[in-house]
Design a protein around this motif. Structure first.
Motif, PDB file in Angstrom:
ATOM      1  N   VAL A  11     -13.002 -12.550  -1.662  1.00  0.00           N
ATOM      2  CA  VAL A  11     -12.172 -12.274  -2.841  1.00  0.00           C
ATOM      3  C   VAL A  11     -12.382 -10.841  -3.336  1.00  0.00           C
ATOM      4  CG1 VAL A  11     -11.770 -12.891  -5.265  1.00  0.00           C
ATOM      5  CG2 VAL A  11     -11.975 -14.682  -3.538  1.00  0.00           C
ATOM      6  N   VAL A  12     -13.622 -10.392  -3.397  1.00  0.00           N
ATOM      7  CA  VAL A  12     -13.893  -9.019  -3.850  1.00  0.00           C
ATOM      8  C   VAL A  12     -13.240  -8.010  -2.913  1.00  0.00           C
ATOM      9  CG1 VAL A  12     -15.713  -7.290  -4.162  1.00  0.00           C
ATOM     10  CG2 VAL A  12     -15.987  -9.575  -5.129  1.00  0.00           C
ATOM     11  N   LEU A  13     -13.391  -8.224  -1.595  1.00  0.00           N
ATOM     12  CA  LEU A  13     -12.770  -7.301  -0.641  1.00  0.00           C
ATOM     13  C   LEU A  13     -11.246  -7.388  -0.674  1.00  0.00           C
ATOM     14  CD1 LEU A  13     -15.191  -7.547   2.409  1.00  0.00           C
ATOM     15  CD2 LEU A  13     -14.918  -5.641   0.815  1.00  0.00           C
ATOM     16  N   PHE A  14     -10.695  -8.572  -0.959  1.00  0.00           N
ATOM     17  CA  PHE A  14      -9.243  -8.702  -1.086  1.00  0.00           C
ATOM     18  C   PHE A  14      -8.725  -7.758  -2.171  1.00  0.00           C
ATOM     19  CE2 PHE A  14      -5.396 -10.481  -2.959  1.00  0.00           C
ATOM     20  CZ  PHE A  14      -4.616 -10.705  -1.843  1.00  0.00           C
ATOM     21  N   VAL A  15      -9.389  -7.762  -3.306  1.00  0.00           N
ATOM     22  CA  VAL A  15      -8.960  -6.897  -4.410  1.00  0.00           C
ATOM     23  C   VAL A  15      -9.155  -5.434  -4.037  1.00  0.00           C
ATOM     24  CG1 VAL A  15      -9.425  -6.228  -6.793  1.00  0.00           C
ATOM     25  CG2 VAL A  15      -9.402  -8.640  -6.170  1.00  0.00           C
ATOM     26  N   LEU A  16     -10.329  -5.077  -3.554  1.00  0.00           N
ATOM     27  CA  LEU A  16     -10.629  -3.676  -3.276  1.00  0.00           C
ATOM     28  C   LEU A  16      -9.772  -3.081  -2.159  1.00  0.00           C
ATOM     29  CD1 LEU A  16     -14.526  -3.701  -3.546  1.00  0.00           C
ATOM     30  CD2 LEU A  16     -12.859  -2.935  -5.252  1.00  0.00           C
ATOM     31  N   LEU A  17      -9.383  -3.908  -1.183  1.00  0.00           N
ATOM     32  CA  LEU A  17      -8.645  -3.390  -0.030  1.00  0.00           C
ATOM     33  C   LEU A  17      -7.150  -3.689  -0.062  1.00  0.00           C
ATOM     34  CD1 LEU A  17     -11.227  -4.055   2.811  1.00  0.00           C
ATOM     35  CD2 LEU A  17     -10.585  -1.873   1.801  1.00  0.00           C
ATOM     36  N   THR A  18      -6.642  -4.247  -1.157  1.00  0.00           N
ATOM     37  CA  THR A  18      -5.200  -4.452  -1.262  1.00  0.00           C
ATOM     38  C   THR A  18      -4.519  -3.086  -1.217  1.00  0.00           C
ATOM     39  OG1 THR A  18      -5.404  -6.496  -2.525  1.00  0.00           O
ATOM     40  CG2 THR A  18      -3.334  -5.298  -2.737  1.00  0.00           C
ATOM     41  N   PRO A  19      -3.645  -2.861  -0.223  1.00  0.00           N
ATOM     42  CA  PRO A  19      -3.007  -1.546  -0.102  1.00  0.00           C
ATOM     43  C   PRO A  19      -2.257  -1.154  -1.380  1.00  0.00           C
ATOM     44  CG  PRO A  19      -2.537  -2.881   1.830  1.00  0.00           C
ATOM     45  CD  PRO A  19      -3.197  -3.782   0.826  1.00  0.00           C
ATOM     46  N   GLY A  20      -2.526   0.056  -1.847  1.00  0.00           N
ATOM     47  CA  GLY A  20      -1.838   0.569  -3.012  1.00  0.00           C
ATOM     48  C   GLY A  20      -2.613   0.466  -4.306  1.00  0.00           C
ATOM     49  N   LEU A  21      -3.615  -0.401  -4.377  1.00  0.00           N
ATOM     50  CA  LEU A  21      -4.373  -0.519  -5.629  1.00  0.00           C
ATOM     51  C   LEU A  21      -5.320   0.678  -5.776  1.00  0.00           C
ATOM     52  CD1 LEU A  21      -5.155  -2.020  -8.196  1.00  0.00           C
ATOM     53  CD2 LEU A  21      -6.863  -3.244  -6.864  1.00  0.00           C
TER      54      LEU A  21
END
Length: 143
Positions: A11-21
């Motif tokens: 979950v943490v990596l999902f947020v950090l690596l979401t393209p554009g964020l």
């Protein structure tokens, strides 16, 4: 005896690596763009590869574990990595859908993202990965 470590890492990596964020690699106009809230098929592929590498390192090599019942158990399977990477790709805002969309409640394949859509997609990601890893207990053993 549930291991919440892979869920937390995913979950943490999902947020950090979401393209554009935080960043988009490759960007639309430059190699790397920061905080542009845009995405593309190429950047989702690159971010998915980065995601796969980092999830593999944290879950398989470093072996991040979080047991709420204080028991110890060895996690040596590819289930968390495979499930997390597939969900990362499918739930990247703008690839298949964006919820909420910019002009509508749901937009499909618009290659856009926003803070609210990253939040909604993260909640969906958390729910699905928790179901697959904690409730169902998907394991893929190799070797």
């Amino acid at each position: 005896m549930s291991d919440w470590g892979p869920v937390f890492v995913a979950v943490v990596l999902f947020v950090l690596l979401t393209p554009g964020l935080l960043f988009q690699l490759p960007g639309r106009r430059r190699l790397v763009e920061f905080g542009n809230f845009e995405t593309s098929g190429a950047s989702i592929m690159v971010h998915s590869l980065l995601y796969f590498c980092l999830v593999s390192v944290f879950v398989l090599a470093i072996k991040v574990h979080l047991y709420l019942d204080s028991s110890t158990r060895e996690m040596a399977d590819w289930g968390p990595v495979v499930i997390a990477v597939v969900l990362f790709i499918l739930l990247s805002p703008g690839l298949l859908f964006q919820l909420p969309g910019k002009g509508k409640v749901v937009e499909f394949g618009n290659m856009q993202t926003s803070g609210p859509s990253i939040l909604v997609h993260t909640i969906i990601f958390f729910c699905l990965i928790t179901i697959f890893l904690i409730a169902v207990g998907v394991h893929i053993y190799t070797g």
